[in-house]
Write a protein that holds these residues in place. Structure first.
Motif, PDB file in Angstrom:
ATOM      1  N   UNK A 181       0.831  -1.208   0.000  1.00  0.00           N
ATOM      2  CA  UNK A 181       0.000   0.000   0.000  1.00  0.00           C
ATOM      3  C   UNK A 181       0.862   1.254   0.000  1.00  0.00           C
ATOM      4  N   UNK A 182       2.037   1.167   0.607  1.00  0.00           N
ATOM      5  CA  UNK A 182       2.941   2.306   0.710  1.00  0.00           C
ATOM      6  C   UNK A 182       3.674   2.559  -0.607  1.00  0.00           C
ATOM      7  N   UNK A 183       3.997   1.469  -1.315  1.00  0.00           N
ATOM      8  CA  UNK A 183       4.787   1.577  -2.541  1.00  0.00           C
ATOM      9  C   UNK A 183       4.115   2.504  -3.549  1.00  0.00           C
ATOM     10  N   UNK A 184       4.796   3.589  -3.891  1.00  0.00           N
ATOM     11  CA  UNK A 184       4.285   4.526  -4.889  1.00  0.00           C
ATOM     12  C   UNK A 184       3.101   5.344  -4.422  1.00  0.00           C
ATOM     13  N   UNK A 226      -3.629   7.942  -5.961  1.00  0.00           N
ATOM     14  CA  UNK A 226      -4.670   8.518  -5.095  1.00  0.00           C
ATOM     15  C   UNK A 226      -5.458   7.458  -4.346  1.00  0.00           C
ATOM     16  N   UNK A 227      -5.660   6.304  -4.967  1.00  0.00           N
ATOM     17  CA  UNK A 227      -6.430   5.263  -4.280  1.00  0.00           C
ATOM     18  C   UNK A 227      -5.664   4.742  -3.061  1.00  0.00           C
ATOM     19  N   UNK A 228      -4.355   4.601  -3.167  1.00  0.00           N
ATOM     20  CA  UNK A 228      -3.552   4.174  -2.007  1.00  0.00           C
ATOM     21  C   UNK A 228      -3.581   5.249  -0.928  1.00  0.00           C
ATOM     22  N   UNK A 260      -4.915   4.639   2.912  1.00  0.00           N
ATOM     23  CA  UNK A 260      -4.053   4.940   4.059  1.00  0.00           C
ATOM     24  C   UNK A 260      -4.669   6.042   4.916  1.00  0.00           C
ATOM     25  N   UNK A 261      -5.212   7.069   4.278  1.00  0.00           N
ATOM     26  CA  UNK A 261      -5.841   8.162   5.024  1.00  0.00           C
ATOM     27  C   UNK A 261      -7.010   7.638   5.865  1.00  0.00           C
ATOM     28  N   UNK A 262      -7.843   6.775   5.284  1.00  0.00           N
ATOM     29  CA  UNK A 262      -8.986   6.250   6.042  1.00  0.00           C
ATOM     30  C   UNK A 262      -8.532   5.293   7.139  1.00  0.00           C
TER      31      UNK A 262
END
Length: 195
Positions: A126-129, A134-136, A140-142
């Motif tokens: 999830x962190x990569x790139x 924007x979807x990642x 992560x934000x949620x």
């Protein structure tokens, strides 16, 4: 070596790995936390298992309050109530508990609710790139908001570039690990790259 670990020796391997990790963590003489990944399907009796870990901490002079036990979400859990009992026992002993590889595996939100960890480590995939996706960022934000509301600290693992670090930092994350900061070393302290 891991290919030789099976059902018959999984528990003993897990115990030996814990003791070795504690012994090696005391040698540099630094005051830091020690994360120990454990194999939940190998921990048969949490009281005796933790007793051996606490004894190793005592023998080597390692403060048990600095131990963090991580269960990976990527491993399928055979007995979820058993894992909850393990986490409860660790909590009663004053030890920190973490979910590693969050977003990669089998349980997702159920792990957060059932295990009530102290820490959650967002999976490196999830962190990569994240700076370009924007979807990642949204996931992560949620996840960060959810963890904040539950009183869980969030760690981004697998941070490899300045852009990933800056994006995550700008999203409000404050705990990170990854090659951007330091490469791991075998029985040695890594040389940090402080951004």
């Amino acid at each position: 070596m891991l290919s030789s670990v099976g059902d018959a020796n999984r528990y003993y391997f897990d115990q030996a790995a814990r003791v070795t990790a504690i012994r090696l963590a005391t040698e540099p003489g630094i005051d830091a936390h020690l994360s120990i990944n454990f194999m939940p399907n190998a921990v048969y009796k949490q009281q005796s298992c933790i007793r051996a870990t606490m004894e190793a901490a005592r023998i080597y002079g390692f403060d048990p309050e600095r131990l963090i036990f991580e269960v990976t979400e990527a491993e399928k859990i055979d007995d979820r109530p058993h894992l909850r009992r393990i986490f409860d026992e660790y909590r009663e002993q004053g030890l920190m508990r973490a979910i590693d590889d969050y977003g990669e595996g089998f349980a997702g939100l159920n792990h957060l609710i059932e295990l009530e960890p102290d820490l959650v480590k967002i999976d490196l995939n999830l962190v990569r790139g994240v700076d370009r996706h924007r979807s990642r960022q949204a996931v992560i934000r949620s996840t960060a908001l959810l963890c904040e509301e539950m009183g869980i600290r969030l760690i981004a693992e697998g941070v490899e570039t300045r852009e990933e670090f800056e994006t995550l930092r700008d999203m409000g994350l404050s705990l990170f690990q990854g090659y951007w900061f330091a490469r791991p070393g075998f029985e040695s302290l890594p040389q940090p790259n402080m951004p």
